[in-house]
Enzyme design. Structure first.
Site, PDB file in Angstrom:
ATOM      1  CE  LYS A  13       7.353 -49.077  14.453  1.00 28.32           C
ATOM      2  NZ  LYS A  13       6.919 -50.271  13.691  1.00 28.32           N
ATOM      3  NE  ARG A  88       1.918 -50.218  18.828  1.00 33.96           N
ATOM      4  CZ  ARG A  88       3.195 -50.608  18.756  1.00 33.96           C
ATOM      5  NH1 ARG A  88       4.134 -49.951  19.385  1.00 33.96           N
ATOM      6  NH2 ARG A  88       3.519 -51.642  18.015  1.00 33.96           N
ATOM      7  NE  ARG A 122      10.678 -58.900  14.550  1.00 37.87           N
ATOM      8  CZ  ARG A 122       9.944 -57.838  14.862  1.00 37.87           C
ATOM      9  NH1 ARG A 122      10.483 -56.625  14.815  1.00 37.87           N
ATOM     10  NH2 ARG A 122       8.681 -57.970  15.182  1.00 37.87           N
ATOM     11  NE  ARG A 155       8.576 -58.876  18.644  1.00 35.38           N
ATOM     12  CZ  ARG A 155       8.464 -57.583  18.340  1.00 35.38           C
ATOM     13  NH1 ARG A 155       9.564 -56.851  18.153  1.00 35.38           N
ATOM     14  NH2 ARG A 155       7.289 -57.020  18.210  1.00 35.38           N
ATOM     15  NE  ARG A 166       3.161 -57.180  15.924  1.00 35.24           N
ATOM     16  CZ  ARG A 166       4.373 -57.581  15.542  1.00 35.24           C
ATOM     17  NH1 ARG A 166       4.596 -58.843  15.235  1.00 35.24           N
ATOM     18  NH2 ARG A 166       5.352 -56.708  15.478  1.00 35.24           N
TER      19      ARG A 166
HETATM   20  P1  AP5 Z   1      12.293 -54.093  12.787  1.00 35.67           P
HETATM   21  O1  AP5 Z   1      13.288 -53.006  12.714  1.00 35.67           O
HETATM   22  O2  AP5 Z   1      12.367 -55.058  13.919  1.00 35.67           O
HETATM   23  O3  AP5 Z   1      10.807 -53.513  12.611  1.00 35.67           O
HETATM   24  P2  AP5 Z   1       9.935 -52.607  13.575  1.00 35.67           P
HETATM   25  O4  AP5 Z   1       9.249 -51.589  12.729  1.00 35.67           O
HETATM   26  O5  AP5 Z   1      10.737 -52.127  14.740  1.00 35.67           O
HETATM   27  O6  AP5 Z   1       8.857 -53.703  14.008  1.00 35.67           O
HETATM   28  P3  AP5 Z   1       8.266 -54.140  15.386  1.00 35.67           P
HETATM   29  O7  AP5 Z   1       7.550 -55.447  15.107  1.00 35.67           O
HETATM   30  O8  AP5 Z   1       9.270 -54.201  16.490  1.00 35.67           O
HETATM   31  O9  AP5 Z   1       7.268 -53.021  15.654  1.00 35.67           O
HETATM   32  P4  AP5 Z   1       5.963 -53.086  16.346  1.00 35.67           P
HETATM   33  O10 AP5 Z   1       5.588 -51.676  16.273  1.00 35.67           O
HETATM   34  O11 AP5 Z   1       4.947 -54.042  15.885  1.00 35.67           O
HETATM   35  O12 AP5 Z   1       6.360 -53.756  17.758  1.00 35.67           O
HETATM   36  P5  AP5 Z   1       6.746 -53.120  19.159  1.00 35.67           P
HETATM   37  O13 AP5 Z   1       7.910 -53.848  19.665  1.00 35.67           O
HETATM   38  O14 AP5 Z   1       6.773 -51.642  19.104  1.00 35.67           O
HETATM   39  O15 AP5 Z   1      12.394 -54.923  11.393  1.00 35.67           O
HETATM   40  C1  AP5 Z   1      11.592 -56.062  11.142  1.00 35.67           C
HETATM   41  C2  AP5 Z   1      12.404 -57.117  10.350  1.00 35.67           C
HETATM   42  O16 AP5 Z   1      12.746 -56.593   9.070  1.00 35.67           O
HETATM   43  C3  AP5 Z   1      13.756 -57.493  11.020  1.00 35.67           C
HETATM   44  O17 AP5 Z   1      13.988 -58.848  10.815  1.00 35.67           O
HETATM   45  C4  AP5 Z   1      14.794 -56.628  10.261  1.00 35.67           C
HETATM   46  O18 AP5 Z   1      16.065 -57.255  10.223  1.00 35.67           O
HETATM   47  C5  AP5 Z   1      14.169 -56.529   8.877  1.00 35.67           C
HETATM   48  N1  AP5 Z   1      14.422 -55.235   8.217  1.00 35.67           N
HETATM   49  C6  AP5 Z   1      14.433 -54.010   8.787  1.00 35.67           C
HETATM   50  N2  AP5 Z   1      14.663 -53.054   7.859  1.00 35.67           N
HETATM   51  C7  AP5 Z   1      14.776 -53.718   6.676  1.00 35.67           C
HETATM   52  C8  AP5 Z   1      14.993 -53.277   5.324  1.00 35.67           C
HETATM   53  N3  AP5 Z   1      15.142 -51.988   5.025  1.00 35.67           N
HETATM   54  N4  AP5 Z   1      15.044 -54.223   4.349  1.00 35.67           N
HETATM   55  C9  AP5 Z   1      14.885 -55.548   4.648  1.00 35.67           C
HETATM   56  N5  AP5 Z   1      14.679 -56.020   5.908  1.00 35.67           N
HETATM   57  C10 AP5 Z   1      14.621 -55.112   6.902  1.00 35.67           C
HETATM   58  O19 AP5 Z   1       5.437 -53.497  20.014  1.00 35.67           O
HETATM   59  C11 AP5 Z   1       5.135 -54.824  20.369  1.00 35.67           C
HETATM   60  C12 AP5 Z   1       3.876 -54.848  21.212  1.00 35.67           C
HETATM   61  O20 AP5 Z   1       4.075 -54.106  22.431  1.00 35.67           O
HETATM   62  C13 AP5 Z   1       2.611 -54.229  20.594  1.00 35.67           C
HETATM   63  O21 AP5 Z   1       1.944 -55.148  19.735  1.00 35.67           O
HETATM   64  C14 AP5 Z   1       1.809 -53.890  21.849  1.00 35.67           C
HETATM   65  O22 AP5 Z   1       1.191 -55.025  22.411  1.00 35.67           O
HETATM   66  C15 AP5 Z   1       2.881 -53.422  22.821  1.00 35.67           C
HETATM   67  N6  AP5 Z   1       3.125 -51.964  22.729  1.00 35.67           N
HETATM   68  C16 AP5 Z   1       4.292 -51.374  22.351  1.00 35.67           C
HETATM   69  N7  AP5 Z   1       4.167 -50.037  22.358  1.00 35.67           N
HETATM   70  C17 AP5 Z   1       2.889 -49.773  22.758  1.00 35.67           C
HETATM   71  C18 AP5 Z   1       2.155 -48.585  22.932  1.00 35.67           C
HETATM   72  N8  AP5 Z   1       2.701 -47.377  22.679  1.00 35.67           N
HETATM   73  N9  AP5 Z   1       0.861 -48.685  23.347  1.00 35.67           N
HETATM   74  C19 AP5 Z   1       0.299 -49.884  23.594  1.00 35.67           C
HETATM   75  N10 AP5 Z   1       0.931 -51.056  23.423  1.00 35.67           N
HETATM   76  C20 AP5 Z   1       2.224 -51.011  23.007  1.00 35.67           C
END
Ligand code: AP5
Length: 209
Positions: A13, A88, A122, A155, A166
Site C-alpha cells: 500500500k 482500520r 523490508r 522496523r 499484525r
Molecule cells: P509496503 O509498501 O511497505 O507495504 P504496506 O502495505 O504499506 O505495509 P505496512 O507494513 O506499512 O502496512 P501496515 O498496514 O501494516 O503498517 P502501517 O504503517 O499502516 O511494502 C512492503 C515490502 O514489500 C517493502 O519492502 C516493499 O519494497 C515490498 N514490495 C511492495 N510492493 C511489492 C511488489 N509488488 N512486489 C514485491 N515487493 C513489493 O501501521 C503500522 C502500525 O501503526 C499498526 O500496526 C498500528 O499499530 C498503527 N496504526 C496505523 N494506522 C492505524 C489505524 N488506522 N488505527 C490504529 N492503529 C494504526
C-alpha cells in the site's frame, strides 16, 4: 480524488501510495508514518503509542480518528488524498464517512506467505520513510539509502512475532471493512502479488491516471 488503500500489512500500500500521490498530485496520508514520525521525535503522542506499534496492536480509535481529522482539515487535503492504513476498524470507517466521504477503496490482496516474505525483507530509511526490499527492490549499496547514504533499518514490527500479530489483528479488526465498502459499491480489488511496475499499471487503469 479521495482514496483509501486497504489491505494486509506488507501488501504494498505504501509503495503504491507514494507513486499514485506523485502521479495525481494529492497527499499520501499514512497513519503508520505519522505515528512513526512521532515515535522518532519522542513526542507525547510518540511515547504513548510506541509499545502499541512495536507489538502490532492498533492504536485506540479515538486517538487515531482525531489525528486524521486534523490532517484532513489541512489545505493540501481539500481536493483529494490517499489514506494508507486508515480506516482500520468499523468505528474509524464510520467516523471517516462523516468527515470526508471517499470515492474509491482499493483493496490490495496478497497471501499470508507473501506478506511474511515482503515484511521480513523490508528495510526503511528512517529520515524519509523510503522503503526497500532486500530481494525485490534492493538499494544500490547494501544497507544504505540511495539518496542520502544513511543506514537503512528494519522496523520493530517487522520481526516474526509482530508480523504474526499484525496479520491476526488485520483479520479480526480490518478485514470486515472489505464487506463494509463492497456493500456500499466503493471497493475495487487489486491483486498485489505481481511486481511493483505491473501493480502500478493496474492501479493507473483503475484510477484513469
Ligand atoms: P509496503 O509498501 O511497505 O507495504 P504496506 O502495505 O504499506 O505495509 P505496512 O507494513 O506499512 O502496512 P501496515 O498496514 O501494516 O503498517 P502501517 O504503517 O499502516 O511494502 C512492503 C515490502 O514489500 C517493502 O519492502 C516493499 O519494497 C515490498 N514490495 C511492495 N510492493 C511489492 C511488489 N509488488 N512486489 C514485491 N515487493 C513489493 O501501521 C503500522 C502500525 O501503526 C499498526 O500496526 C498500528 O499499530 C498503527 N496504526 C496505523 N494506522 C492505524 C489505524 N488506522 N488505527 C490504529 N492503529 C494504526
Amino acid at each position: 480524488m479521495k482514496l483509501i488503500f486497504l489491505g494486509p500489512p506488507g501488501a504494498g500500500k505504501g509503495t503504491m501510495a507514494v507513486r499514485v500521490a506523485d502521479a495525481a498530485s494529492i497527499p499520501h496520508i499514512s497513519t503508520g508514518d505519522i505515528f512513526r514520525y512521532n515515535i522518532k521525535n519522542q513526542t507525547e503522542l510518540g511515547k504513548k503509542v510506541k509499545a502499541i506499534l512495536d507489538s502490532g496492536e492498533l492504536v485506540p480509535d479515538e486517538l487515531t480518528i482525531e489525528l486524521v481529522r486534523d490532517r484532513l482539515g489541512q489545505d493540501d487535503a481539500k481536493s483529494g488524498f490517499i489514506l494508507d492504513g486508515f480506516p482500520r476498524t468499523v468505528p474509524q470507517a464510520d467516523a471517516l464517512s462523516e468527515m470526508a466521504p471517499v470515492d474509491n477503496v482499493i483493496n490490495f490482496t496478497l497471501s499470508d506467505e507473501e506478506v511474511v516474505k515482503r515484511l521480513s525483507g523490508r528495510r526503511v530509511h528512517p529520515g524519509s520513510g523510503r522503503t526497500y526490499h532486500i530481494l525485490f527492490s534492493p538499494p544500490k549499496v547494501e544497507g544504505k539509502d540511495d539518496e542520502t547514504g544513511d543506514d537503512l533499518v528494519q522496523r520493530e514490527d517487522d520481526r516474526e512475532d509482530a508480523i504474526k500479530n499484525r496479520l491476526r489483528v488485520y483479520r479480526e479488526q480490518t478485514e470486515p471493512l472489505i464487506e463494509y465498502y463492497r456493500s456500499r459499491g466503493k471497493l475495487v480489488d487489486l491483486d498485489s502479488s505481481p511486481a511493483p511496475e505491473e501493480v502500478f499499471t493496474s492501479l493507473r487503469k483503475i484510477l484513469s491516471l
